[in-house]
Write a protein that holds these residues in place. Sequence first.
Motif, PDB file in Angstrom:
ATOM      1  N   THR A 509      32.627  40.478  45.463  1.00 22.07           N
ATOM      2  CA  THR A 509      33.953  41.029  45.402  1.00 22.07           C
ATOM      3  C   THR A 509      34.716  39.619  45.181  1.00 22.07           C
ATOM      4  OG1 THR A 509      33.633  42.818  46.746  1.00 22.07           O
ATOM      5  CG2 THR A 509      35.790  42.434  46.312  1.00 22.07           C
ATOM      6  N   GLN A 510      34.694  38.799  46.103  1.00 23.91           N
ATOM      7  CA  GLN A 510      35.370  37.407  46.181  1.00 23.91           C
ATOM      8  C   GLN A 510      35.201  36.741  44.765  1.00 23.91           C
ATOM      9  OE1 GLN A 510      36.810  37.245  49.028  1.00 23.91           O
ATOM     10  NE2 GLN A 510      37.978  35.413  48.844  1.00 23.91           N
ATOM     11  N   ARG A 511      34.008  36.773  44.318  1.00 22.78           N
ATOM     12  CA  ARG A 511      33.556  36.045  42.974  1.00 22.78           C
ATOM     13  C   ARG A 511      34.269  36.838  41.792  1.00 22.78           C
ATOM     14  NH1 ARG A 511      29.103  34.821  46.217  1.00 22.78           N
ATOM     15  NH2 ARG A 511      28.161  36.657  45.333  1.00 22.78           N
ATOM     16  N   LEU A 512      34.299  38.303  42.035  1.00 18.89           N
ATOM     17  CA  LEU A 512      34.841  38.610  40.645  1.00 18.89           C
ATOM     18  C   LEU A 512      36.226  38.607  40.728  1.00 18.89           C
ATOM     19  CD1 LEU A 512      35.044  41.008  38.543  1.00 18.89           C
ATOM     20  CD2 LEU A 512      35.301  42.639  40.289  1.00 18.89           C
ATOM     21  N   ALA A 513      36.876  38.445  42.113  1.00 20.15           N
ATOM     22  CA  ALA A 513      38.289  38.306  42.088  1.00 20.15           C
ATOM     23  C   ALA A 513      38.496  36.936  41.328  1.00 20.15           C
ATOM     24  CB  ALA A 513      38.919  38.561  43.464  1.00 20.15           C
ATOM     25  N   GLU A 514      37.866  35.822  41.800  1.00 16.56           N
ATOM     26  CA  GLU A 514      38.310  34.517  41.305  1.00 16.56           C
ATOM     27  C   GLU A 514      38.120  34.420  39.854  1.00 16.56           C
ATOM     28  OE1 GLU A 514      35.772  31.918  43.750  1.00 16.56           O
ATOM     29  OE2 GLU A 514      36.930  32.824  45.529  1.00 16.56           O
ATOM     30  N   TRP A 515      36.787  35.067  39.325  1.00 13.09           N
ATOM     31  CA  TRP A 515      36.721  35.195  37.726  1.00 13.09           C
ATOM     32  C   TRP A 515      37.847  36.115  37.107  1.00 13.09           C
ATOM     33  CZ3 TRP A 515      36.388  39.275  34.342  1.00 13.09           C
ATOM     34  CH2 TRP A 515      35.874  38.935  32.944  1.00 13.09           C
ATOM     35  N   LEU A 516      38.217  37.242  37.635  1.00 10.40           N
ATOM     36  CA  LEU A 516      39.319  37.929  37.051  1.00 10.40           C
ATOM     37  C   LEU A 516      40.755  37.288  36.992  1.00 10.40           C
ATOM     38  CD1 LEU A 516      39.115  41.388  38.822  1.00 10.40           C
ATOM     39  CD2 LEU A 516      38.965  40.963  36.276  1.00 10.40           C
ATOM     40  N   GLU A 517      41.025  36.233  38.172  1.00  8.99           N
ATOM     41  CA  GLU A 517      42.130  35.473  38.234  1.00  8.99           C
ATOM     42  C   GLU A 517      42.154  34.377  37.134  1.00  8.99           C
ATOM     43  OE1 GLU A 517      45.408  35.223  41.431  1.00  8.99           O
ATOM     44  OE2 GLU A 517      43.493  34.238  41.852  1.00  8.99           O
ATOM     45  N   ARG A 518      40.858  33.750  37.021  1.00  8.21           N
ATOM     46  CA  ARG A 518      40.905  32.164  36.601  1.00  8.21           C
ATOM     47  C   ARG A 518      40.441  32.232  35.378  1.00  8.21           C
ATOM     48  NH1 ARG A 518      39.794  29.912  42.307  1.00  8.21           N
ATOM     49  NH2 ARG A 518      41.922  30.518  42.962  1.00  8.21           N
ATOM     50  N   SER A 519      39.278  32.869  35.128  1.00  6.26           N
ATOM     51  CA  SER A 519      38.464  32.798  33.642  1.00  6.26           C
ATOM     52  C   SER A 519      39.050  33.019  32.844  1.00  6.26           C
ATOM     53  CB  SER A 519      37.215  33.695  33.731  1.00  6.26           C
ATOM     54  OG  SER A 519      36.543  33.640  32.411  1.00  6.26           O
ATOM     55  N   SER A 520      38.844  32.069  31.708  1.00  8.19           N
ATOM     56  CA  SER A 520      39.526  32.445  30.285  1.00  8.19           C
ATOM     57  C   SER A 520      39.028  33.832  29.653  1.00  8.19           C
ATOM     58  CB  SER A 520      39.556  31.240  29.483  1.00  8.19           C
ATOM     59  OG  SER A 520      38.036  31.104  29.179  1.00  8.19           O
TER      60      SER A 520
END
Lengths: 625, 625
Positions: A509-520
Amino acid sequence: MQFHHYGYVSGDPRRQPAAGTGVDRPEQLPDEVDVLIVGTGPAGMIMAAQLAQFPGIRTRIIERRPGRLEIGHADGIQARSVETFQAFGFADRITAEAYRITEMAFWKPDPNRPEHIIRTARTPDDPEDISEFPHLIVNQARVLDYLAEAALNGPARIRPDFGVAFNGLTINDDDDYPVNVSLRMNADTDEERERTVRARYVVGCDGARSGVRSAIGCKLAGDQANHAWGVMDVLAKTDFPDIRTKCAIQSNAGGSILLIPREGGHLFRMYVDLGEVPADGSNDVRNTPIEQIIEKANDILTPYTLDVRNVAWHSVYEVGHRLTDRFDDVKDPSSERLPRVFITGDACHTHSAKAGQGMNVSMQDGFNLGWKLGYVLSGRSPATLLSTYSAERQVVAKNLIDFDKKWSTMMAKRPEEFEDPGELEAFYARTIEFPAGFMTEYAPSMIINDAKHQTLATGFPVGKRFKSAMVSRVCDGNPLQLGHQARADGRWRLYVFADAALAGEDSATQRLAEWLERSSDSPLNVALPGGAWVDWFDIKVIYQQHHEDVSINQVPSVFKPEVGPFELVNLESVFGIAPDEDIFDARGINRDGAIVVVRPDQYVADVLALSDTHRLGELFKRLQA
Amino acid sequence: MQFHHYGYVSGDPRRQPAAGTGVDRPEQLPDEVDVLIVGTGPAGMIMAAQLAQFPGIRTRIIERRPGRLEIGHADGIQARSVETFQAFGFADRITAEAYRITEMAFWKPDPNRPEHIIRTARTPDDPEDISEFPHLIVNQARVLDYLAEAALNGPARIRPDFGVAFNGLTINDDDDYPVNVSLRMNADTDEERERTVRARYVVGCDGARSGVRSAIGCKLAGDQANHAWGVMDVLAKTDFPDIRTKCAIQSNAGGSILLIPREGGHLFRMYVDLGEVPADGSNDVRNTPIEQIIEKANDILTPYTLDVRNVAWHSVYEVGHRLTDRFDDVKDPSSERLPRVFITGDACHTHSAKAGQGMNVSMQDGFNLGWKLGYVLSGRSPATLLSTYSAERQVVAKNLIDFDKKWSTMMAKRPEEFEDPGELEAFYARTIEFPAGFMTEYAPSMIINDAKHQTLATGFPVGKRFKSAMVSRVCDGNPLQLGHQARADGRWRLYVFADAALAGEDSATQRLAEWLERSSDSPLNVALPGGAWVDWFDIKVIYQQHHEDVSINQVPSVFKPEVGPFELVNLESVFGIAPDEDIFDARGINRDGAIVVVRPDQYVADVLALSDTHRLGELFKRLQA
């Protein structure tokens, strides 16, 4: 309901601040518009209510009548429509004034005295608890009133242009405003005059005799009508004991009645069987006077009597089942031409009124098309998105017509024609999910993925509408229906069902959240970087713990976005499981978590793993202009 | 909701047909009125909404302000008020836009680090399921909007006269219009002018500085304020995790905070302890600027911080507990003089805001008095009825002030002053029924009988408000809350809980029905013979069987009265028990049946046996003019 985040709101928070084209919307119909909706019936008005959420778009809706509909003919509101009304903010209000169907009674000839009818069965209307929403009966005019309010309260402040009739249209694909629409202004007055309006898109919501349909060369095809029914909305005194219950009544006296109680405690509707229309084409049946319909009703109801005191409306109609093969102006689906003109509702499909489907299916037509026009005209999505409208809705209409044929044929049968005397009620009980509006299942397309990962959330079938369940909001401990938090605001929704880890722990969940926020590659950044994605996406996270065991400060920031000029934190998108019902169990969600992607019209577009960011990104790249 | 029985209603059924004084209500305040209400706060507006149901009466309501209240200071809506709103038709709507309190959190100094606060407890807001209605927080201005709508939608079409200030009054008991009221028209404009209006009755709903109170020589008496609180409605960023939960926060940093989240998901209210007001009478504390209140809040919240981004409203106040000894103009209760002028709400009682009681108790003041004025002015009841207002409501206010003294003293205590560290939350949990609004219990009077037969229905205590339970309506099988079927229409209600016999069998229920319909001693015939009693009485019968086992045609006709010009039969007052909950068990109703008599303001006036027609007749004879 969220408000105050742009500063204190003193009045009705349902009235959103005007924006864009809603700020100084011209009184008069302008020469050029983005969307011209023809007709203020259920399909047209729901589209207006939806497009009112897209204030960057100039939407106008015209109506031949000089004003509001006074008395409509549709009255059945399936649970799916009430669910839709909830998203538009008026489910509670319309429920409070409607008749609510909780059971249906079946009457048949008394075997001991066949000239009399007796009650043979009662069936609950929703025995399987298919929906938490009720099945209602209320006049179409009230549905339109509420949709009109929603359209006017939206930022675009859409209000119908009354007294404007559709005359015809021509299309020139090379033009910026490809659709030239000829109109009659001040229709039905002495000051009628012609006028032309140029539109990017035109939607014909102009009913069974649709002028827009003719203009794009579509034709209704199907069986001819041959069985006539009298329909009447009346106030009466009667000793028929089930007068306030929905009834299918079959008599030996020649025919049957479908009885639909109406709102307000007194009015009811009866569909009275008038028999076959003679092949000689004579109009005798079609001209049946109200007195004769009442007399026929009394015959069928024997030994009970019906003393009609007031007739609100009546008509005679014949059941026909007809459908157009396309819902837009693209004659050759294999061509690359994209649609500019659409038709909806009765303009595409006509059938019997007795399954109470017409208004409901029409509204879903409008709900389906509305956000798509919004996305394309906002520059957010490619115009190919618009081709999915005809593809998705034509199938639904076909299914409806197949269903209605069966139901209306059964209703017209004489008692002795049934092999099994319980056949009618068995059919009703077996098929209830269809008329309740929940059998629609869109096929894979650019906005519906294959159901490859369906096992991750078996209770959210891909292609069907997102079925709500209870959760508990973390910030305030409120038990809530998760699905009811979704407004018809045009946004896509990501429901992130967390894995078993606590908020803040290293986890999928945490990794998804980071991807959602940061990944281009994240759809949030592809759409509108810099946090403005909240205009296009609504992300909700549901943890597997009870709300008091979720530490709100540990929840990733993408689930607590900043909103408005004061950069306030929206804490209302973080949930735990409800005290009495674990949504993970109720909806068959894998304990490793899942993402459920939901379209603005509430249909599930995909179910996928928390780690499947590639698939998630691809889905939204297709949607990106 | 019943409508259409006077013919087809196309528009909003909540807008009742205008009647009597509502048909051509003058725009300008007339020289003579029946009731003049001074002030459009919660007490005044609920009275206007109630009197709008009595279109034979000329009711006007004046307000000094030029228009609608923009931002009110009250915000707590107890469950009893939501129950009341249900009867006025807007509970669902206000709930949808309000903040809902489902739990309260308690924060205290961390024993391991006393300069920091930690959460020590969470308490459910309604652990005993006292009410099916929620506990809400919403700005008073919205409550007033909804009450104004109800007043305008009633047959009398009552709308406030804005810009009219109260100047003073004199009373001449011998006059037809005994109260001479001096007014300032166009108050707060340059065109202010004096005017006199003559009224039969005047009600002062003009707040803590009530001019009407002064005019009738009433005084607020009680303790002086000495503890100051800063109150602020703000938008802020914060890491305090319970910012969206109601919290009592006690710190070592000098004082406490009561945190009340507000509607809309972002706004919240804080009551911040500013300490004792020095005895030297200096105004330093009273003039505490907002910056200092915010700073104090930050001190108390340590280790959390509060970054206020927008202040919607703020103030500093001192808690005082004051009460008048009478709520009307009868100085000597032993005299035979009857009241002509009344005061309500803050004009009678002032106390701290922190128990969220003020607006609620004020509305019940208005609800109590409204129907009584309606009955007396309609010629239905003797003027002695009006004496019950002060008698009933003064006691309630006294109890409120006693409760609030305890609660606000506790809230002002320092953590080390508590003997038991859990004292505050224990008090909150123990007393929850009082602030929820359900502890009001009126003493015997001309409209409350003794509780001699209470054992026949132990769940409906005489003198307390009628507590709803589920039933099933016979005519349509709808499961419903029995109490929610009661509208605030000014009618008395007889709930006839049947004995065990089936409908139609010779039984006590059957004999009661015949007596009600035929006896000259029946209140129905004493009131308005010839069936017109439906304007004054609402009779509901609840059988002990499930709805499908009650034969509607066998139910006595008094339970199925004819209504409207078409003499339609109202079938909606006949009930069976609900599928999942037997109301006879849930409310302790004797299986031999019982009558529960309920006042127009929802309080139980009597519980009696089905055969006790004498007692029933006597109760209503006292009410008869």
